[in-house]
Structures are given as C-alpha cells and as structure tokens.
Design a protein around this motif. Sequence first.
Motif, PDB file in Angstrom:
ATOM      1  N   ASN A 186       0.805  -1.216   0.000  1.00  0.00           N
ATOM      2  CA  ASN A 186       0.000   0.000   0.000  1.00  0.00           C
ATOM      3  C   ASN A 186       0.843   1.275   0.000  1.00  0.00           C
ATOM      4  N   LYS A 187       1.966   1.258   0.717  1.00  0.00           N
ATOM      5  CA  LYS A 187       2.803   2.456   0.742  1.00  0.00           C
ATOM      6  C   LYS A 187       3.415   2.729  -0.625  1.00  0.00           C
ATOM      7  N   GLU A 188       3.783   1.676  -1.360  1.00  0.00           N
ATOM      8  CA  GLU A 188       4.327   1.874  -2.712  1.00  0.00           C
ATOM      9  C   GLU A 188       3.253   2.420  -3.644  1.00  0.00           C
ATOM     10  N   LYS A 189       2.030   1.905  -3.523  1.00  0.00           N
ATOM     11  CA  LYS A 189       0.913   2.428  -4.321  1.00  0.00           C
ATOM     12  C   LYS A 189       0.704   3.906  -4.015  1.00  0.00           C
ATOM     13  N   ALA A 190       0.698   4.276  -2.727  1.00  0.00           N
ATOM     14  CA  ALA A 190       0.487   5.670  -2.342  1.00  0.00           C
ATOM     15  C   ALA A 190       1.602   6.565  -2.875  1.00  0.00           C
ATOM     16  N   ALA A 191       2.817   6.056  -2.893  1.00  0.00           N
ATOM     17  CA  ALA A 191       3.943   6.852  -3.396  1.00  0.00           C
ATOM     18  C   ALA A 191       3.777   7.156  -4.880  1.00  0.00           C
ATOM     19  N   VAL A 192       3.297   6.186  -5.663  1.00  0.00           N
ATOM     20  CA  VAL A 192       3.063   6.428  -7.093  1.00  0.00           C
ATOM     21  C   VAL A 192       1.951   7.461  -7.265  1.00  0.00           C
ATOM     22  N   ARG A 193       0.912   7.391  -6.430  1.00  0.00           N
ATOM     23  CA  ARG A 193      -0.161   8.390  -6.511  1.00  0.00           C
ATOM     24  C   ARG A 193       0.385   9.792  -6.263  1.00  0.00           C
ATOM     25  N   GLN A 194       1.255   9.932  -5.278  1.00  0.00           N
ATOM     26  CA  GLN A 194       1.809  11.243  -4.985  1.00  0.00           C
ATOM     27  C   GLN A 194       2.695  11.733  -6.128  1.00  0.00           C
ATOM     28  N   ARG A 195       3.484  10.842  -6.727  1.00  0.00           N
ATOM     29  CA  ARG A 195       4.321  11.243  -7.858  1.00  0.00           C
ATOM     30  C   ARG A 195       3.467  11.646  -9.053  1.00  0.00           C
ATOM     31  N   ARG A 198       2.242  15.093  -8.633  1.00  0.00           N
ATOM     32  CA  ARG A 198       3.289  16.091  -8.892  1.00  0.00           C
ATOM     33  C   ARG A 198       3.677  16.152 -10.358  1.00  0.00           C
ATOM     34  N   GLY A 199       3.080  15.293 -11.192  1.00  0.00           N
ATOM     35  CA  GLY A 199       3.425  15.251 -12.597  1.00  0.00           C
ATOM     36  C   GLY A 199       4.682  14.467 -12.895  1.00  0.00           C
ATOM     37  N   GLU A 200       5.126  13.630 -11.944  1.00  0.00           N
ATOM     38  CA  GLU A 200       6.370  12.888 -12.091  1.00  0.00           C
ATOM     39  C   GLU A 200       6.150  11.440 -12.516  1.00  0.00           C
ATOM     40  N   ALA A 201       4.904  11.008 -12.612  1.00  0.00           N
ATOM     41  CA  ALA A 201       4.593   9.644 -13.055  1.00  0.00           C
ATOM     42  C   ALA A 201       3.515   9.722 -14.120  1.00  0.00           C
ATOM     43  N   SER A 202       3.614   8.839 -15.114  1.00  0.00           N
ATOM     44  CA  SER A 202       2.632   8.831 -16.195  1.00  0.00           C
ATOM     45  C   SER A 202       1.359   8.130 -15.748  1.00  0.00           C
ATOM     46  N   ARG A 203       0.306   8.325 -16.530  1.00  0.00           N
ATOM     47  CA  ARG A 203      -0.945   7.622 -16.246  1.00  0.00           C
ATOM     48  C   ARG A 203      -0.756   6.119 -16.373  1.00  0.00           C
ATOM     49  N   ASP A 204       0.045   5.678 -17.341  1.00  0.00           N
ATOM     50  CA  ASP A 204       0.302   4.239 -17.488  1.00  0.00           C
ATOM     51  C   ASP A 204       0.979   3.671 -16.244  1.00  0.00           C
ATOM     52  N   LEU A 207      -1.639   3.521 -13.452  1.00  0.00           N
ATOM     53  CA  LEU A 207      -2.597   2.432 -13.638  1.00  0.00           C
ATOM     54  C   LEU A 207      -1.942   1.079 -13.379  1.00  0.00           C
ATOM     55  N   THR A 208      -0.698   0.928 -13.794  1.00  0.00           N
ATOM     56  CA  THR A 208       0.010  -0.328 -13.531  1.00  0.00           C
ATOM     57  C   THR A 208       0.128  -0.584 -12.025  1.00  0.00           C
ATOM     58  N   ALA A 213      -2.030  -3.427  -7.118  1.00  0.00           N
ATOM     59  CA  ALA A 213      -2.542  -3.394  -5.742  1.00  0.00           C
ATOM     60  C   ALA A 213      -3.917  -4.056  -5.651  1.00  0.00           C
ATOM     61  N   TYR A 214      -4.791  -3.761  -6.615  1.00  0.00           N
ATOM     62  CA  TYR A 214      -6.144  -4.317  -6.649  1.00  0.00           C
ATOM     63  C   TYR A 214      -6.183  -5.316  -7.797  1.00  0.00           C
ATOM     64  N   HIS A 215      -5.937  -6.592  -7.505  1.00  0.00           N
ATOM     65  CA  HIS A 215      -5.562  -7.503  -8.573  1.00  0.00           C
ATOM     66  C   HIS A 215      -6.378  -8.781  -8.638  1.00  0.00           C
ATOM     67  N   GLN A 216      -7.304  -9.017  -7.706  1.00  0.00           N
ATOM     68  CA  GLN A 216      -8.077 -10.254  -7.768  1.00  0.00           C
ATOM     69  C   GLN A 216      -9.310 -10.113  -6.875  1.00  0.00           C
TER      70      GLN A 216
END
Length: 602
Positions: A186-195, A198-204, A207-208, A213-216
Amino acid sequence: MHPVVEQVTAALELRSAKRRQRYLQRLAQAAGRTAHQALGCSNLAHALAAQPDDAKLIMKQGGSPHVAIISSYNDLLSAHAPLKDYPERLKVALARAGATSQFAAGVPAMCDGITQGEGGMQLSLFSRDLIAQATAIGLTHGIFDGALYLGVCDKIVPGLLIGALHFGHLPAVFVPAGPMHSGLPNKEKAAVRQRFARGEASRDELLTAELAAYHQAGTCTFYGTANTNQLLMEAMGLHVPGSAFVHPYTPLRDALTDEAARLVAHNSRQGERYLPVGQQIDARALINAVVALLASGGSTNHTLHLPAIARAAGYELSWDDFAALSKVVPLLARVYPNGAADVNQFQAAGGPAWLLRELLDTGLLHDDVTTAAGHGLRAYTREAWLDGEHLAWRELPPQSPARDIVRTAAEPFAEEGGLVLLNGNLGRAILKTSAVDPAYWQIRAHARIFDSEAAVQAAYSAGELQGDLVLVVRFQGPQANGMPELHKLMPLLANMQQAGQRVALVTDGRMSGASGQVSTALHVTPEAAAGGALARLQDGDWLVLDAQHGLLQVELSEQQLAARPLAASSDEMELGFGLEMFGAQRRLVGSAEQGASSLFED
C-alpha cells in the motif's frame, strides 16, 4: 472492567433508556408472531410456489427454522464477487442443519474506490440507508425465523445491520468473503499516486501500480472501512469466530461459511437457543465495537456508522463516548494507513483474535455478552483452522511473531486510541491521529476556502497553494451533497507536507478509511449547508487545529463570526448519476454525529 468503559456503558444505557425500551417493545411484538405459520394459505402458497417439494412439505409441517439469505453480491466489487455461489452453498448447509431457506433479497452495493472523485460518490453514504431499506423489503414478507447477511464493504455491512436490527426479533449471522491476496504494498501504491499528482509519473505507470494493488477477487488489503467492518463484526459477535480475514475460495473459508448456516439455525426459535439480534446488540456490544475500532486504528467512517447502528437498536451513541474511550484504549495494531502492514499480514500476526484477547485481558471489552457463537466474547480470541476436514479453533501464542504489526496491551504503540474529538467555534469534528505523525497534530495558519474537491485540485495544479495553510472544503456534508469522501485530496496534501509546508484539512465531508499522513478535521457539524460556522469563513482567516488539546477554532470573536454572512454553495449537482432521485434524503438526513441517516425521525 476498566472503570471508564463501565462508566461510558452505563451512561449510554441511561441516556438511551426510553428509546431502548420502545425498541424492545417493538421487538417483543414482532416476536409474538409465528413467522410463516401465521400466514394465510394464499400468502404461504405464493411463498412456496417455487420451492422444491421437500421444502414445501417441511414448511407445511412447521417446527423447522426457515432462513432468509440477504446478499450484496455483484461482480463489479472485487470484495463481493466471491459471494456469487454462497446462497446455494448456504442452502445445502442449512438443509443439513434441518432448516429450509430462501434467497430473500439482493441489496445494492457500490464501491467507493470506483467512485472516488466522481459524481457517484455523492450517493455513497446514502446507499447505506437504501441497503437497510432493501434488507427490510426482503424480510418484510414475514415468513422467516432467522437471516444470513452476506456483505463486506463500506456502507454495505452497516446498512445490512441497520436493516437486520429493524427485524431484531430474528437471529442474525453475518457472512464475509475475505481479503484478496497481497499485491503491491500500500505504501508503494500511495507513493506512485503522490508522484502522479506532482506530474512525475505517467498515467500508465499509475494504472500499472493500481492494478498491481487491486488484482483479484476479495477485499482490498488496506485497513479501510471495509476491513474495519469485518473486525467490528467479530467484536460484536455477529460472525463465526475468526471469519474476518480468511481468503476466498479456500477450504477454511468454505467451512466457515457452512458454520454460519449451522449457527443461524441453532439460534432460531426452533433451535437450541433463541437469540434475537435486537437483544444481542445491546450497549455492551456497541461499546465493544467502539473499543475495537479505537484499538485497531480503524476507519473514521465508523464515527458515522456506529451511531446509526446504535439508533437502529434503540441507543444514542455519541462522539463524546468515542472521545472518552479513546483516552483509555491503547493502540494495539499498525495496519495501513497507520502502519506498513496489510490485513493479510495483520491476520498472520494474530489479527482480530489477538486484538480482542488483549482488550479482554485488560478489562477494556465486555466479555459477558451473547454472541452468535455462544455466551461470551472469549470465543472470538481463538484462531479458526481445519483439523483434517473439521472446523476447529486454537489458542494464539502469548507473543506475536510481528511486534511491528500487533502489540500486547502492556506495550502498545500508543497509550490512547486513534481518534480525537475536536471542539471549538467551528463546531465539532473527528480527527484520526493514529496515521498522523504527532509533529503535525497542531497547526495555526491562514485558511483557503473551497466548495468542492475539484476546486482544490485546480488550485493545486495552478500552483496556488503555497505556504502554511488550512484547506477548508465545505458544503460536503450530508445535507449539501450526501457527504462524499474527499480521498483525491490526500496525495496533494501529502506532497505539500513533504515539501515542508504545514498543512491541514477541515471539512464537513468524509475521508476514505485509507487516508492518513495529514491532520484532517472531518464530519464538521453543524455542516455548512445547515448554517454551520464553516459557511462564514473567508480566505485569510486564522484557523487553529490542535489535536493534542481537541481544538478547532477560527480566531474571530463570537460577535465577528455572527456578523459574517452565510455563504451559499457554488458547487452544482453533477448530472447523469441519478443524484436528483435522492433529494428527499438530503432534506431529511440527520447530523453527522447522529449517524448522517434519513431513517430516524429524531
């Protein structure tokens, strides 16, 4: 018993005495009816028309329990998808227990995760009352001797329980489905959301991460409202013990589901003991739920749900009760968002059974309660397992293998529970401290006023939210727009805080049970739409939010604040989500402190 737990329980019983007496009188009147035996022949024939011949014969003869199955199954919600095959399995298990059964009703179930930041989120809280009403529609045929309630997520379990309590003369067992296996932490998922914010991570990339995180099928693995529901059902004795966090599609889950059928038949008037759920859920059970919520750092949404559940059972549970208990209940679990572990790791470390054992041993829970599994809560302190092909329970070890996830009451993570009640000239509000660093518990800063989540996002994208500030997002209460969650704001606020700004959020709306990091005063009441002080605030006002001293204040005199005009919401209803059909709920809904429900007249 701890004296404060005794005092809060006694105060709840005293202030609720008249309401509870009226409730029990209604329950007794309903119990005086003899279910399907009292129906006219034509009425009963309609109920039996599609039943197998052997079930018709059993029901005609009488003397055997007839059980309703109420389910929130759909395959849109991962947590509810495993419920698809439960009704047929339960019918077989009920037949083995000498009971007949029918699928009485399906209730709606929506996902806050899907609707976050969208117009549909404005129906989320109102769906709880609709679920309660749909439950009542299924049970109102008057032919049942007990009921099994199949549900997991945020509003669904509270709605099912509110509906069940309106048929409190029937025994009830709640049947969960269990969490999905662990995916991206969950912390890794939250970190991608924050990036991404900030415009530092793409939508792809975002979504990946979300798909990892939500996979089954199964409940989401963070300790949000859905999983808090499951722990509270254990604390209130409404589950088969140990059912909360066992994975779907496993032999142990199947055995627990079958046991739920046996218990509801056992607890029916035709069984070995009659246990109406309206008698089972008393002041002690409600206080046990609050204590378990606090000790686990559970979802703030239950400061709405538990008062609404209590009112359905004839009690007046208040935020003052939460605050008094929070002073003496230690924090015994660290599960995301107030820790790194997910619910699967929590379960492996001892889970609900560990938590309830520690609380019972410290005198913080009432053991002298009646539960679906028998007398006393101690049965819920053992771990369910399969002894060969047989369901059994075993004691947990005295020490946890993971002290970073669960602690003993002698060595808690914190001496007090995870919720604080705030008071001041802005009203009353709830703040969850368990997921927030104490360094951020106090702030004095200028206010920035917004009337919607989208307006905050636009200001953030434009670089307008600079310096220390308190974001006020108002007209988000139940009367205004159904009290949506504002979870989309958390990555923005977390980014600002990590950049060195001192920030906080004040709102009459809700926040996801998965939210943390930033001090957030939630459920402010009176809400802005009801003339609350939030509607008089202006940009630049000095606000004080102090979790340590329980203060929520604007630095204006009483006269200055009263002289301010009341603002009107500039946020218009989004079209295309059916919101216009819920206008009556917005007009009738009660305050957040009373559970934000439209089902109660007072």
